[in-house]
Design an enzyme around this catalytic site. Structure first.
Site, short mmCIF file in Angstrom:
data_model
loop_
_atom_site.label_atom_id
_atom_site.label_comp_id
_atom_site.label_asym_id
_atom_site.label_seq_id
_atom_site.Cartn_x
_atom_site.Cartn_y
_atom_site.Cartn_z
N LYS A 268 18.51 -7.74 -22.01
CA LYS A 268 18.49 -6.91 -20.81
C LYS A 268 18.89 -7.72 -19.58
O LYS A 268 19.70 -7.27 -18.75
CB LYS A 268 17.08 -6.33 -20.59
CG LYS A 268 16.94 -5.52 -19.29
CD LYS A 268 15.51 -5.08 -19.06
CE LYS A 268 14.70 -6.08 -18.29
NZ LYS A 268 14.97 -6.06 -16.83
N ASN A 269 18.35 -8.91 -19.45
CA ASN A 269 18.60 -9.71 -18.25
C ASN A 269 19.98 -10.34 -18.23
O ASN A 269 20.35 -10.98 -17.24
CB ASN A 269 17.52 -10.78 -18.10
CG ASN A 269 16.17 -10.19 -17.74
OD1 ASN A 269 16.10 -9.09 -17.20
ND2 ASN A 269 15.10 -10.91 -18.05
N ASP B 258 8.44 -14.30 -18.04
CA ASP B 258 8.50 -13.03 -18.76
C ASP B 258 7.75 -13.06 -20.09
O ASP B 258 7.64 -12.02 -20.76
CB ASP B 258 9.95 -12.61 -18.99
CG ASP B 258 10.57 -11.97 -17.76
OD1 ASP B 258 9.84 -11.75 -16.77
OD2 ASP B 258 11.78 -11.67 -17.79
N CYS C 190 7.96 -4.69 -5.05
CA CYS C 190 7.98 -4.82 -6.50
C CYS C 190 6.57 -5.09 -6.98
O CYS C 190 5.81 -5.81 -6.34
CB CYS C 190 8.91 -5.97 -6.92
SG CYS C 190 8.97 -6.21 -8.71
N ARG D 63 12.04 0.23 -20.13
CA ARG D 63 13.01 -0.49 -19.31
C ARG D 63 13.52 -1.74 -20.02
O ARG D 63 14.62 -2.21 -19.72
CB ARG D 63 12.40 -0.89 -17.97
CG ARG D 63 12.12 0.27 -17.02
CD ARG D 63 11.60 -0.25 -15.69
NE ARG D 63 12.44 -1.34 -15.21
CZ ARG D 63 11.97 -2.50 -14.75
NH1 ARG D 63 10.67 -2.72 -14.70
NH2 ARG D 63 12.80 -3.44 -14.34
N ARG E 195 9.98 -11.05 -4.28
CA ARG E 195 11.34 -11.36 -4.69
C ARG E 195 12.36 -11.05 -3.59
O ARG E 195 13.21 -10.18 -3.74
CB ARG E 195 11.69 -10.61 -5.98
CG ARG E 195 10.79 -11.02 -7.14
CD ARG E 195 11.38 -10.67 -8.48
NE ARG E 195 11.15 -9.28 -8.82
CZ ARG E 195 11.44 -8.75 -10.01
NH1 ARG E 195 11.99 -9.49 -10.94
NH2 ARG E 195 11.19 -7.48 -10.27
#
Length: 418
Positions: free
Chosen positions: A22-23, A306, A117, A398, A122
């Site tokens: 995803k990233n 993460d 967020c 997500r 961030r």
């Protein structure tokens, strides 16, 4: 709104495939805006964030085609808008990644500020500062970043903090800038390297990816082409954690062991037997209860933020006392309250959580607060006594493609209900 119902107590065994990262795919999708021809991206995961990014590109005017294998072809030659509106950017902070490509390719960009967020502020000031150093006229007004520059010029930019999206945004902008850009204190994450490799496949001249200094020699144009996204190391780590927490044995295939070295070391400290091949990782707990581990998150190649929540779940049922210190985001322990509802014993001191492992968690209604927190709740539910209901699972969608199907294939009793 969907929920997951998980009946704990099953030992997970078997094989599961890792999806594309995803990233990595999100910045690569943004990078297609730099090309003067169609770009086809392979190994794309079926995720809500990917859908949102595709919607954003379509809103800008790009033409997108998705085939049956989820390869995405993006044709940026039809771009008619240079504005990323708030209603899309607020759904996903990674939308800020279109700022650099739009400005570099079209000379202007108007991108909504992402706003708050759940896991931390961030800020995007490093993005703005870097683009200004490259000659952009930037104004922040009415909730939007409005940037103009006929053509960016190379510059030496020292990032005050290591920032993944900041590094990616400036790297993409520099690819079409006039002259050479040097990015110091750049992020080293594998996803940053993947973006650099994609840009180079499109004709860019990016050097030093994977180190803290990037040298980008700007070119006049980037062409279309094809690129395959690297496997998702965080999804891989999450399924390995599912094996570790249940005392099972799981092999994750189509993955990259070299991107998870810091995580694999912690699994071994927890008592797991780790075996790797060129494109697979196997974790075998041999029926044992995990041992508590001590972790400190930091930018790559250190332990990734993460994976912090997943190891909180692991420590919750591990033997002994473990500590996890979060240094990347200031508000990333919201899963602790939910795990405590299941009987986990935590003590939170500033940015460190101290866990005293318990032999058994108990099912409870729990609620996801962000993407990785939701993964930790699912892991805890796998070893909770009874039926655990995990609410607000749109967070998990997500970043995890069909998590209930993959865990189910490994033996978990999990189902999704409306």
């Amino acid at each position: 709104m969907s929920k997951l119902i998980i009946t704990g107590g099953e030992t997970l065994r078997g094989e599961v495939r890792a999806c594309g990262a995803k990233n990595a795919v999100l910045p690569i999708l943004a990078a297609t805006l730099l090309a003067d021809g169609p770009v086809t991206i392979g190994n794309v995961p079926h995720l809500q964030d990917v859908t949102t990014t595709m919607e954003l590109l379509g809103r800008l005017g790009a033409q997108l085609v998705v085939d049956e294998k989820l390869n995405i072809e993006v044709d940026p030659r039809c771009i008619t808008s240079h504005t990323a509106p708030y209603e899309l950017v607020r759904q996903m902070r990674a939308s800020i990644l279109v700022l650099g490509p739009l400005l570099a390719r079209f000379g202007e960009a108007e991108v909504s500020l992402p706003g708050g967020c759940a896991i931390g502020s961030r800020p995007v000031n490093l993005h703005i500062k870097g683009l200004a150093a490259m000659g952009a006229d930037i104004r922040v007004e009415e909730g939007y970043i409005r940037a103009r520059c006929p053509r960016l010029k190379g510059a030496r930019i020292v990032l005050d903090l290591v920032t993944v999206t900041g590094t990616e945004n400036l790297m993409m902008a520099a690819a079409l800038a006039q002259g050479t850009t040097i990015l110091e204190n750049a992020a080293r994450e594998p996803e940053v390297v993947d973006l650099a490799n994609c840009l180079n496949a499109m004709g860019a001249q990016v050097h030093g990816a994977g180190t803290d200094t990037l040298v980008i020699d700007g070119v006049d144009r980037l062409h279309g082409g094809q690129y395959r996204v690297l496997p998702d190391r965080i999804e891989t780590g999450t399924y390995l954690a599912a094996a570790a927490i249940t005392g099972g044995c799981v092999r994750v295939k189509d993955t990259r062991p070299d991107t998870l070295e810091a995580v694999l070391v912690k699994f071994e400290e927890a008592g797991a037997v780790i075996t790797t091949g060129p494109d697979w990782i196997e974790l075998d707990m041999q029926g044992r209860r995990p041992k508590a581990v001590h972790i400190r998150t930091a930018p790559y190649p250190a332990f990734p933020t993460d994976m912090q929540a997943q190891f909180c779940a692991l420590n919750a049922v591990a033997e002994g006392v473990g500590t996890i210190t979060e240094t990347v985001f200031e508000n990333r322990f919201m899963h602790i309250n939910e795990l405590s509802r299941m009987g986990a014993q935590f003590q939170l001191e500033g940015n460190t959580v101290i866990s005293t492992g318990v032999a058994q968690l108990t099912a409870a209604p729990i609620m996801a607060t962000d993407l990785r927190a939701s993964a930790s709740l699912v892991l805890a539910a796998l070893v909770g006594k009874g039926d655990t209901v995990v609410d607000r699972v749109y967070h998990i969608d997500r970043g995890y493609d069909c998590i209930e199907e993959k865990l189910g294939s490994l033996g978990a009793l999990i189902r999704r209900v409306p």
